[in-house]
Scaffold this motif. Structure first.
Motif, PDB file in Angstrom:
ATOM      1  N   SER A  92       0.913  -1.245   0.059  1.00 22.76           N
ATOM      2  CA  SER A  92      -0.038   0.144   0.084  1.00 22.76           C
ATOM      3  C   SER A  92       0.917   1.177  -0.068  1.00 22.76           C
ATOM      4  O   SER A  92       0.680   2.166  -0.689  1.00 22.76           O
ATOM      5  CB  SER A  92      -0.849  -0.014   1.180  1.00 22.76           C
ATOM      6  N   ILE A  93       1.943   1.205   0.858  1.00 21.77           N
ATOM      7  CA  ILE A  93       2.810   2.498   0.880  1.00 21.77           C
ATOM      8  C   ILE A  93       3.592   2.522  -0.268  1.00 21.77           C
ATOM      9  O   ILE A  93       3.559   3.750  -0.860  1.00 21.77           O
ATOM     10  CB  ILE A  93       3.912   2.227   2.269  1.00 21.77           C
ATOM     11  N   LEU A  94       3.942   1.481  -0.928  1.00 24.47           N
ATOM     12  CA  LEU A  94       4.869   1.318  -2.280  1.00 24.47           C
ATOM     13  C   LEU A  94       3.971   2.187  -3.269  1.00 24.47           C
ATOM     14  O   LEU A  94       4.182   3.052  -4.178  1.00 24.47           O
ATOM     15  CB  LEU A  94       5.498   0.158  -2.502  1.00 24.47           C
ATOM     16  N   LEU A  95       2.905   1.672  -3.287  1.00 24.84           N
ATOM     17  CA  LEU A  95       1.719   1.806  -4.564  1.00 24.84           C
ATOM     18  C   LEU A  95       1.574   3.470  -4.391  1.00 24.84           C
ATOM     19  O   LEU A  95       1.614   4.231  -5.479  1.00 24.84           O
ATOM     20  CB  LEU A  95       0.434   0.930  -4.639  1.00 24.84           C
ATOM     21  N   THR A 110      -6.984   2.443  -4.181  1.00 24.48           N
ATOM     22  CA  THR A 110      -6.075   1.106  -4.035  1.00 24.48           C
ATOM     23  C   THR A 110      -5.415   0.903  -2.782  1.00 24.48           C
ATOM     24  O   THR A 110      -5.140  -0.044  -1.998  1.00 24.48           O
ATOM     25  CB  THR A 110      -5.340   1.037  -5.414  1.00 24.48           C
ATOM     26  N   HIS A 111      -4.850   2.154  -2.588  1.00 22.54           N
ATOM     27  CA  HIS A 111      -4.067   2.181  -1.207  1.00 22.54           C
ATOM     28  C   HIS A 111      -5.120   1.948  -0.082  1.00 22.54           C
ATOM     29  O   HIS A 111      -4.428   1.160   0.703  1.00 22.54           O
ATOM     30  CB  HIS A 111      -3.648   3.768  -1.195  1.00 22.54           C
ATOM     31  N   MET A 112      -6.309   2.226   0.039  1.00 22.96           N
ATOM     32  CA  MET A 112      -7.152   2.000   0.916  1.00 22.96           C
ATOM     33  C   MET A 112      -7.543   0.506   0.843  1.00 22.96           C
ATOM     34  O   MET A 112      -7.723  -0.110   1.813  1.00 22.96           O
ATOM     35  CB  MET A 112      -8.594   2.829   0.957  1.00 22.96           C
ATOM     36  N   LEU A 113      -7.643   0.054  -0.382  1.00 24.98           N
ATOM     37  CA  LEU A 113      -7.832  -1.329  -0.515  1.00 24.98           C
ATOM     38  C   LEU A 113      -6.863  -2.235  -0.019  1.00 24.98           C
ATOM     39  O   LEU A 113      -7.396  -3.291   0.794  1.00 24.98           O
ATOM     40  CB  LEU A 113      -8.283  -1.859  -1.782  1.00 24.98           C
TER      41      LEU A 113
END
Length: 272
Positions: A92-95, A110-113
């Motif tokens: 999530s962090i990398l994305l 997507t980060h939240m997903l």
């Protein structure tokens, strides 16, 4: 952090942020090589540490069970915590940091997903270790070790981060223009605490390995070849956790990421 899209401000004496190409920050082969190296290495480590944990639990700790076998029920704890707090949170962090030229709303969702996928893993891992301590004979005490305290702090930080992020960066988008300054002010705070939360998860995993290894050495020692191999596997897991803490920090704090390949120009626009 700078984005690769236009930030629109409300009408009436507004400020519009635009960007233009910066020839000095143009990427060369070395920049692209460094970027791809960080992406590939972090991906391999995030998946590899989960695979290594699964391998250790299945082949050296006897696999999984639920309440009928407290010892095997405990094995759910390390696997699910690594999956939730390290693998899903790391991706999530990398994305969010490295995929900044995609439409920003999609990146946020997507980060939240990824973080939402981590929630059931963390909850089930906590329930598994809590019940296994109660069911084992004699029952083990709760919340007494440094690993446990760090774990509670990590889970609390994760919950606060998720709630604040959800309401600040998704719900407040309903009033995007009016809440722009508030959300902009919260971005560095949310990003800093997100990285701190990941580092706390790494520290918790390492202390958990140390605690488990001390118990195993105290019970059986390193008398067999199998126990020696397990000892090396656990040490390898610890090294991977530390490497993840370093590489994720580098990925987040790098200055020449795609998000900063553009330079913003702020103009004062008078709208009649």
């Amino acid at each position: 952090m700078r984005d690769c899209h236009l930030n629109k401000m409300p009408r009436g004496g507004t400020t519009t942020s635009r960007y233009e190409e910066d020839s000095e920050n143009a990427w060369n082969c070395c920049s692209w090589f460094e970027y791809l190296l960080i992406v590939i290495l972090s991906t391999v480590l995030l998946i590899g540490v989960l695979v290594l944990t699964l391998f250790w639990v299945i082949f050296y700790r006897g696999g999984f069970a639920w309440a009928d076998s407290p010892q095997l029920q405990f094995n759910l704890h390390p696997v699910l915590m690594v999956a939730g707090c390290v693998t899903f949170s790391g991706f999530s962090i990398l994305l969010y940091r490295l995929c900044r030229c995609i439409k920003h709303l999609y990146v946020k969702l997507t980060h939240m997903l990824f973080h939402a996928c981590a929630i059931p893993c963390i909850v089930m891992a906590f329930l598994a270790v809590f019940e296994s301590h109660n069911l084992v004979e004699p029952p083990k005490p709760h919340f007494y070790s440094l690993h446990t305290w760090l774990g509670l702090i990590t889970m609390a930080m994760f919950a606060v981060q998720f709630i604040v992020g959800f309401f600040s960066f998704l719900v407040l988008l309903c009033c995007e223009n009016r809440t722009y300054s508030c959300r902009s002010a919260m971005v560095p705070i949310h990003a800093s605490f997100g990285l701190a939360n990941f580092m706390m998860a790494v520290a918790t995993c390492v202390t958990g390995l140390v605690e488990t290894e001390r118990q195993l050495v105290g019970e059986t020692g390193l008398s067999t070849r199998n126990s020696e191999i397990e000892h090396y596997i656990m040490n390898s897991m610890g090294v991977v956790f530390v490497a993840l803490g370093i590489i994720i920090s580098v990925a987040v704090r790098r200055s020449n990421a795609p998000a900063t390949a553009k330079v913003y120009v702020t103009e004062r626009l008078e709208i009649n």
